[in-house]
Enzyme design. Structure first.
Site, PDB file in Angstrom:
ATOM      1  N   SER A  11       0.848  -1.191   0.000  1.00  8.49           N
ATOM      2  CA  SER A  11       0.000   0.000   0.000  1.00  8.49           C
ATOM      3  C   SER A  11       0.884   1.241   0.000  1.00  8.49           C
ATOM      4  O   SER A  11       1.776   1.350  -0.844  1.00  8.49           O
ATOM      5  CB  SER A  11      -0.942  -0.068   1.203  1.00  8.49           C
ATOM      6  OG  SER A  11      -1.894   0.956   1.145  1.00  8.49           O
ATOM      7  N   HIS A  38      -2.350  -0.952  -3.573  1.00  8.91           N
ATOM      8  CA  HIS A  38      -3.453   0.015  -3.448  1.00  8.91           C
ATOM      9  C   HIS A  38      -3.123   1.239  -4.282  1.00  8.91           C
ATOM     10  O   HIS A  38      -2.016   1.762  -4.221  1.00  8.91           O
ATOM     11  CB  HIS A  38      -3.630   0.435  -1.990  1.00  8.91           C
ATOM     12  CG  HIS A  38      -4.150  -0.665  -1.124  1.00  8.91           C
ATOM     13  ND1 HIS A  38      -4.039  -0.651   0.238  1.00  8.91           N
ATOM     14  CD2 HIS A  38      -4.782  -1.826  -1.435  1.00  8.91           C
ATOM     15  CE1 HIS A  38      -4.595  -1.746   0.736  1.00  8.91           C
ATOM     16  NE2 HIS A  38      -5.035  -2.477  -0.262  1.00  8.91           N
ATOM     17  N   ASP A 131      -4.927  -4.096   5.567  1.00 11.69           N
ATOM     18  CA  ASP A 131      -5.339  -5.025   4.512  1.00 11.69           C
ATOM     19  C   ASP A 131      -4.239  -6.076   4.365  1.00 11.69           C
ATOM     20  O   ASP A 131      -3.056  -5.770   4.480  1.00 11.69           O
ATOM     21  CB  ASP A 131      -5.529  -4.247   3.194  1.00 11.69           C
ATOM     22  CG  ASP A 131      -6.252  -5.075   2.136  1.00 11.69           C
ATOM     23  OD1 ASP A 131      -6.873  -6.100   2.486  1.00 11.69           O
ATOM     24  OD2 ASP A 131      -6.202  -4.686   0.954  1.00 11.69           O
TER      25      ASP A 131
END
Ligand SMILES: C[S@@+](CC[C@H](N)C(=O)[O-])C[C@H]1O[C@@H](n2cnc3c(N)ncnc32)[C@H](O)[C@@H]1O
Lengths: 203, 280
Positions: A11, A38, A131
């Protein structure tokens, strides 16, 4: 162990980390790698093209129903979840965000476990949310191999820390060591040896 | 131990095959050729939320409780959508398809898998601005009646309007987006004039057949949920529904390239996945 696929989640700070990691892999690296980074829903496939230019190994944004091939790095498109089918092809979905993210690392990891079982390597890199922690735990429970980027080195450490807490990974390493470790495992697979890294106890 | 988990996964796959067969026989909805990973994920999530022990238990429940079937139908049909999703797609329509539609005194458009209708209203706005709305007959279909009810009303929560306004502008909008709706304190309702030539109807792409001959089909983010075999069947349905020289617009990650009918279409815009049925 004969690993058949690598799934990787990143991310915040991930683009920079991937820019370092992926070009370290040699052109003949054989295990397919599937990446969820992401990314803003409106961005184009710039990242895949950029990494492809820097790397010996082929990097591309996935097409739906594409089969996973050796020597390829597949990147999830912005605004779609990436699922791995048990016949080892890729499906996409626009379902609700998970962990505020689409694509979500957890969804990639959870479906990859169903497709590859213990023949799977899961990697979590830098990021500012959690996540992937749940998904990495599932990889571990299925007998797969788990690596997390050393939080001390990661640009954002929340995601590595969450993943470490939840899944007790096999290795916690810096990016260069992750690359070295992957190359070693891949070489062992190609020469028919099983990797010793499971029983050496330096973690 | 690992052998064991492989075995369990096999059994779960078998249970899924059976429940899909049961749903088809009892309710007529056919999910047997949907993407397996997608179906499995959605069913296992529902299993967890329903506090049931196995898919077999779930099968029992779905056979005896029609309401529970409605729940599963919602789970399996992903209804996420937005106004002017992928603005580039609408720009491409304006540039490459609208000029051709303008040459017809009357034309028909089919939105397949229209969900709650945002895409349909977006297209209606575009036709208004191009001055050809009055010549259009627009069919908008989905297999999920709940979403069609929402689509017919044309009332949506206000919180996404900012995002939609930005999409509208990026899609080449020529007016002010607020010209097209009336805002209440928590919702917006699209202007009646946009609804005049719209027909919303239930249609299942898997089990229903051709119902009209149309000039343009827009079917976005529906084929990704189907396996290759079903994709081929649905593309054939589209092929038969299009006039010669008719257009087909797919989602940005969907392509005709690997389907049986690829040769029968010309690529109009590769990035935006717009195709044209070749003249025979
Ligand atoms: C992700 S939405 C796409 C909405 C819109 N086209 C868009 O791109 O924003 C997918 C839609 O396909 C519908 N759908 C799925 N299977 C279908 C089928 N067999 N026949 C008709 N519609 C179907 C679902 O109910 C859902 O509304």
């Amino acid at each position: 162990m004969l690993y058949k696929a690598i799934v990787l989640g990143a991310s915040a700070g991930g683009f920079y980390a991937l820019r370092k990691l992926i070009p370290m892999l040699p052109g003949e690296f054989s295990i397919p790698i599937v990446i969820v980074q992401h990314i803003s829903p409106t961005s184009d496939n710039y990242m895949a093209r950029f990494l492809d230019n820097l790397s010996e190994i082929k990097v591309k944004e996935v097409d739906e129903k594409e089969p996973l091939l050796p020597g390829h790095v597949y990147i999830a498109p912005p605004n779609y979840h990436l699922l791995i089918e048990e016949d080892r092809t890729i499906s996409l979905s626009t379902e609700e965000k998970k962990n505020y993210s689409r694509p979500s690392i957890d969804i990639l990891f959870e479906t990859a476990v169903l497709a590859f079982g213990k023949e799977l390597i899961g990697i979590i890199l830098t990021g500012a949310n959690n996540d992937g922690a749940e998904g990495l735990k599932k990889i571990k429970e299925a007998g797969g191999y788990c690596i997390v980027q050393d939080p001390k080195e990661a640009e954002a450490n929340a995601m590595p820390i969450a993943a470490i807490k939840k899944s007790n990974p096999d290795k916690i390493l810096g990016l260069t060591d992750i690359a070295i470790h992957l190359i070693e495992m891949d070489t062992n697979i190609k020469s028919g040896k099983t990797s010793k890294s499971n029983d050496t106890s330096n973690n | 131990m690992i052998k064991e988990t492989d075995n369990i996964n096999h059994t779960v796959n078998l249970e899924i095959e059976l429940i899909l067969q049961a749903i088809f026989n009892k309710y007529g909805y056919d999910f047997r050729n949907y993407s397996k990973a997608h179906v499995k994920r959605r069913l296992l999530n529902r299993l967890h939320a329903s506090k049931l022990k196995s898919i077999s238990e779930m099968q029992h429940k779905v056979l005896y409780e029609p309401d529970y079937f409605e729940t599963l139908l919602r789970d399996l049909s992903i209804n996420v959508t937005e106004m002017f999703r992928d603005p580039g797609f609408y720009l491409a329509l304006r540039k490459e398809v609208i000029p051709i539609l303008k040459t017809y005194p009357f034309f028909k458009v089919w939105h397949a898998g229209c969900s709650t209708g945002e895409e349909v209203y977006s297209f209606a706005v575009l036709l208004m601005e191009e001055g050809i709305y009055d010549r259009a007959q627009i069919y908008a279909t989905d297999f999920n009646h709940d979403v069609l009810d929402i689509a017919k009303k044309g009332i949506y929560p206000i919180e996404r309007i900012k995002e939609y306004t930005a999409n509208y502008q990026a899609a080449g909008g020529t007016q002010s987006f607020s010209d097209y709706y009336m805002a209440n304190y928590d919702s917006v309702i699209y202007d009646q004039s946009l609804k005049k030539n719209l027909v919303f109807a239930e249609h299942n792409l898997v089990t229903d057949s051709v119902f009209a001959e149309v000039n343009l089909i827009i079917c976005r983010n529906v084929l990704i949920y189907f396996n290759k075999e079903l994709q081929n069947r649905v593309i054939s349905l589209f092929y038969e529904s299009l006039i010669n020289g008719g257009y087909l617009g797919l989602g940005s990650k969907e392509t005709l390239q690997f389907t049986n009918k690829y040769e029968k279409f010309a690529v109009v815009n590769n990035d935006e996945k717009i195709y044209k049925k070749k003249l025979l």
